[in-house]
Motif scaffolding. Structure first.
Motif, PDB file in Angstrom:
ATOM      1  N   TYR A  79       0.822  -1.200   0.000  1.00  0.00           N
ATOM      2  CA  TYR A  79       0.000   0.000   0.000  1.00  0.00           C
ATOM      3  C   TYR A  79       0.862   1.258   0.000  1.00  0.00           C
ATOM      4  O   TYR A  79       1.999   1.241   0.470  1.00  0.00           O
ATOM      5  CB  TYR A  79      -0.908   0.027   1.232  1.00  0.00           C
ATOM      6  N   LEU A  80       0.286   2.335  -0.495  1.00  0.00           N
ATOM      7  CA  LEU A  80       0.920   3.640  -0.380  1.00  0.00           C
ATOM      8  C   LEU A  80      -0.141   4.615   0.106  1.00  0.00           C
ATOM      9  O   LEU A  80      -1.054   4.968  -0.648  1.00  0.00           O
ATOM     10  CB  LEU A  80       1.505   4.111  -1.710  1.00  0.00           C
ATOM     11  N   GLN A  81      -0.036   4.991   1.367  1.00  0.00           N
ATOM     12  CA  GLN A  81      -0.945   5.989   1.929  1.00  0.00           C
ATOM     13  C   GLN A  81      -0.374   7.361   1.629  1.00  0.00           C
ATOM     14  O   GLN A  81       0.760   7.657   2.017  1.00  0.00           O
ATOM     15  CB  GLN A  81      -1.087   5.792   3.440  1.00  0.00           C
ATOM     16  N   MET A  82      -1.143   8.163   0.942  1.00  0.00           N
ATOM     17  CA  MET A  82      -0.684   9.484   0.529  1.00  0.00           C
ATOM     18  C   MET A  82      -1.557  10.549   1.179  1.00  0.00           C
ATOM     19  O   MET A  82      -2.760  10.606   0.922  1.00  0.00           O
ATOM     20  CB  MET A  82      -0.740   9.612  -0.997  1.00  0.00           C
ATOM     21  N   ASN A  83      -0.937  11.358   2.027  1.00  0.00           N
ATOM     22  CA  ASN A  83      -1.630  12.436   2.718  1.00  0.00           C
ATOM     23  C   ASN A  83      -1.076  13.787   2.278  1.00  0.00           C
ATOM     24  O   ASN A  83      -0.001  13.863   1.693  1.00  0.00           O
ATOM     25  CB  ASN A  83      -1.486  12.283   4.228  1.00  0.00           C
ATOM     26  N   SER A  84      -1.809  14.833   2.579  1.00  0.00           N
ATOM     27  CA  SER A  84      -1.378  16.200   2.252  1.00  0.00           C
ATOM     28  C   SER A  84      -0.922  16.300   0.802  1.00  0.00           C
ATOM     29  O   SER A  84       0.150  16.838   0.503  1.00  0.00           O
ATOM     30  CB  SER A  84      -0.250  16.630   3.201  1.00  0.00           C
ATOM     31  N   LEU A  85      -1.726  15.772  -0.079  1.00  0.00           N
ATOM     32  CA  LEU A  85      -1.347  15.720  -1.491  1.00  0.00           C
ATOM     33  C   LEU A  85      -1.226  17.107  -2.090  1.00  0.00           C
ATOM     34  O   LEU A  85      -1.963  18.035  -1.732  1.00  0.00           O
ATOM     35  CB  LEU A  85      -2.356  14.884  -2.267  1.00  0.00           C
ATOM     36  N   LYS A  86      -0.275  17.218  -3.004  1.00  0.00           N
ATOM     37  CA  LYS A  86       0.012  18.485  -3.686  1.00  0.00           C
ATOM     38  C   LYS A  86      -0.173  18.300  -5.191  1.00  0.00           C
ATOM     39  O   LYS A  86      -0.065  17.175  -5.695  1.00  0.00           O
ATOM     40  CB  LYS A  86       1.446  18.902  -3.409  1.00  0.00           C
ATOM     41  N   PRO A  87      -0.417  19.382  -5.907  1.00  0.00           N
ATOM     42  CA  PRO A  87      -0.554  19.253  -7.369  1.00  0.00           C
ATOM     43  C   PRO A  87       0.655  18.580  -8.012  1.00  0.00           C
ATOM     44  O   PRO A  87       0.501  17.851  -9.001  1.00  0.00           O
ATOM     45  CB  PRO A  87      -0.695  20.713  -7.821  1.00  0.00           C
ATOM     46  N   GLU A  88       1.834  18.792  -7.455  1.00  0.00           N
ATOM     47  CA  GLU A  88       3.035  18.173  -8.026  1.00  0.00           C
ATOM     48  C   GLU A  88       3.116  16.667  -7.788  1.00  0.00           C
ATOM     49  O   GLU A  88       4.008  16.006  -8.313  1.00  0.00           O
ATOM     50  CB  GLU A  88       4.309  18.856  -7.495  1.00  0.00           C
ATOM     51  N   ASP A  89       2.188  16.122  -7.026  1.00  0.00           N
ATOM     52  CA  ASP A  89       2.113  14.677  -6.864  1.00  0.00           C
ATOM     53  C   ASP A  89       1.342  14.018  -8.006  1.00  0.00           C
ATOM     54  O   ASP A  89       1.273  12.793  -8.100  1.00  0.00           O
ATOM     55  CB  ASP A  89       1.429  14.312  -5.543  1.00  0.00           C
ATOM     56  N   THR A  90       0.753  14.838  -8.861  1.00  0.00           N
ATOM     57  CA  THR A  90      -0.001  14.304  -9.990  1.00  0.00           C
ATOM     58  C   THR A  90       0.903  13.487 -10.905  1.00  0.00           C
ATOM     59  O   THR A  90       1.941  13.967 -11.364  1.00  0.00           O
ATOM     60  CB  THR A  90      -0.645  15.458 -10.792  1.00  0.00           C
ATOM     61  N   ALA A  91       0.509  12.245 -11.151  1.00  0.00           N
ATOM     62  CA  ALA A  91       1.322  11.325 -11.948  1.00  0.00           C
ATOM     63  C   ALA A  91       0.576  10.002 -12.071  1.00  0.00           C
ATOM     64  O   ALA A  91      -0.432   9.781 -11.389  1.00  0.00           O
ATOM     65  CB  ALA A  91       2.680  11.098 -11.301  1.00  0.00           C
ATOM     66  N   VAL A  92       1.102   9.139 -12.914  1.00  0.00           N
ATOM     67  CA  VAL A  92       0.668   7.744 -12.915  1.00  0.00           C
ATOM     68  C   VAL A  92       1.585   7.003 -11.954  1.00  0.00           C
ATOM     69  O   VAL A  92       2.812   7.115 -12.045  1.00  0.00           O
ATOM     70  CB  VAL A  92       0.744   7.123 -14.324  1.00  0.00           C
ATOM     71  N   TYR A  93       1.001   6.280 -11.043  1.00  0.00           N
ATOM     72  CA  TYR A  93       1.750   5.559 -10.026  1.00  0.00           C
ATOM     73  C   TYR A  93       1.799   4.074 -10.371  1.00  0.00           C
ATOM     74  O   TYR A  93       0.774   3.463 -10.717  1.00  0.00           O
ATOM     75  CB  TYR A  93       1.116   5.768  -8.655  1.00  0.00           C
ATOM     76  N   TYR A  94       2.991   3.509 -10.274  1.00  0.00           N
ATOM     77  CA  TYR A  94       3.231   2.107 -10.585  1.00  0.00           C
ATOM     78  C   TYR A  94       3.898   1.425  -9.396  1.00  0.00           C
ATOM     79  O   TYR A  94       4.605   2.076  -8.625  1.00  0.00           O
ATOM     80  CB  TYR A  94       4.182   1.971 -11.778  1.00  0.00           C
ATOM     81  N   CYS A  95       3.732   0.120  -9.320  1.00  0.00           N
ATOM     82  CA  CYS A  95       4.502  -0.633  -8.339  1.00  0.00           C
ATOM     83  C   CYS A  95       5.385  -1.635  -9.082  1.00  0.00           C
ATOM     84  O   CYS A  95       5.117  -2.014 -10.220  1.00  0.00           O
ATOM     85  CB  CYS A  95       3.594  -1.347  -7.339  1.00  0.00           C
ATOM     86  N   ASN A  96       6.437  -2.020  -8.425  1.00  0.00           N
ATOM     87  CA  ASN A  96       7.358  -3.014  -8.970  1.00  0.00           C
ATOM     88  C   ASN A  96       8.176  -3.539  -7.813  1.00  0.00           C
ATOM     89  O   ASN A  96       8.336  -2.860  -6.788  1.00  0.00           O
ATOM     90  CB  ASN A  96       8.269  -2.373 -10.020  1.00  0.00           C
ATOM     91  N   ALA A  97       8.725  -4.711  -7.969  1.00  0.00           N
ATOM     92  CA  ALA A  97       9.711  -5.178  -7.017  1.00  0.00           C
ATOM     93  C   ALA A  97      10.976  -4.347  -7.236  1.00  0.00           C
ATOM     94  O   ALA A  97      11.227  -3.859  -8.337  1.00  0.00           O
ATOM     95  CB  ALA A  97       9.991  -6.658  -7.222  1.00  0.00           C
ATOM     96  N   VAL A  98      11.746  -4.179  -6.171  1.00  0.00           N
ATOM     97  CA  VAL A  98      12.988  -3.409  -6.277  1.00  0.00           C
ATOM     98  C   VAL A  98      14.145  -4.224  -5.726  1.00  0.00           C
ATOM     99  O   VAL A  98      13.955  -5.179  -4.969  1.00  0.00           O
ATOM    100  CB  VAL A  98      12.894  -2.061  -5.517  1.00  0.00           C
ATOM    101  N   VAL A  99      15.341  -3.837  -6.126  1.00  0.00           N
ATOM    102  CA  VAL A  99      16.548  -4.528  -5.688  1.00  0.00           C
ATOM    103  C   VAL A  99      17.394  -3.528  -4.891  1.00  0.00           C
ATOM    104  O   VAL A  99      18.118  -2.714  -5.487  1.00  0.00           O
ATOM    105  CB  VAL A  99      17.356  -5.069  -6.879  1.00  0.00           C
ATOM    106  N   PRO A 100      17.295  -3.566  -3.561  1.00  0.00           N
ATOM    107  CA  PRO A 100      18.031  -2.596  -2.750  1.00  0.00           C
ATOM    108  C   PRO A 100      19.539  -2.623  -3.006  1.00  0.00           C
ATOM    109  O   PRO A 100      20.193  -1.576  -2.975  1.00  0.00           O
ATOM    110  CB  PRO A 100      17.706  -3.021  -1.316  1.00  0.00           C
TER     111      PRO A 100
END
Length: 121
Positions: A79-100
């Motif tokens: 999950y991604l809980q997004m609070n206090s959203l701003k206009p600059e947060d506008t985007a298409v959001y994707y998930c993926n596995a990552v390799v730290p």
């Protein structure tokens, strides 16, 4: 193969909140960490937040204190809980596995449809 399905986006006013979900299925045993990315029009896709199987988290500076990433292993969902959203947060959001170990690079070359987040009054 792993299938990732994002959901939860929408239109929200500045200052509002949204909760994104990423459901994973398939060969998920190879996944040690998951991340949320976003891509705004004309910009490169960027890693917004990531979480490891041990619960360690990472955030891009622009969302620290506003976004929270979490996971539910029983549901194979991140999950991604997004609070206090701003206009600059506008985007298409994707998930993926990552390799730290490789600079938190995305693990899989294929991406899902993503979910659109629009922050506007």
């Amino acid at each position: 193969q792993v299938q990732l399905v994002e959901s939860g986006g929408g239109l929200v006013q500045p200052g509002g909140s949204l909760r994104l979900s990423c459901a994973a299925s398939g060969s998920i045993r190879s996944i040690n960490a998951m991340g949320w990315y976003r891509q705004a029009p004309g910009k490169r896709r960027e890693l917004v937040a990531a979480i490891t199987s041990g619960g360690s988290t990472k955030y891009v500076d622009s969302v620290k204190g506003r976004f929270t990433i979490s996971g539910d292993n029983a549901k194979n969902t991140v999950y991604l809980q997004m609070n206090s959203l701003k206009p600059e947060d506008t985007a298409v959001y994707y998930c993926n596995a990552v390799v730290p170990e490789v600079g938190w690079a995305p693990k899989f070359g294929s991406w899902g449809q993503g979910t659109q987040v629009t922050v506007s009054s």
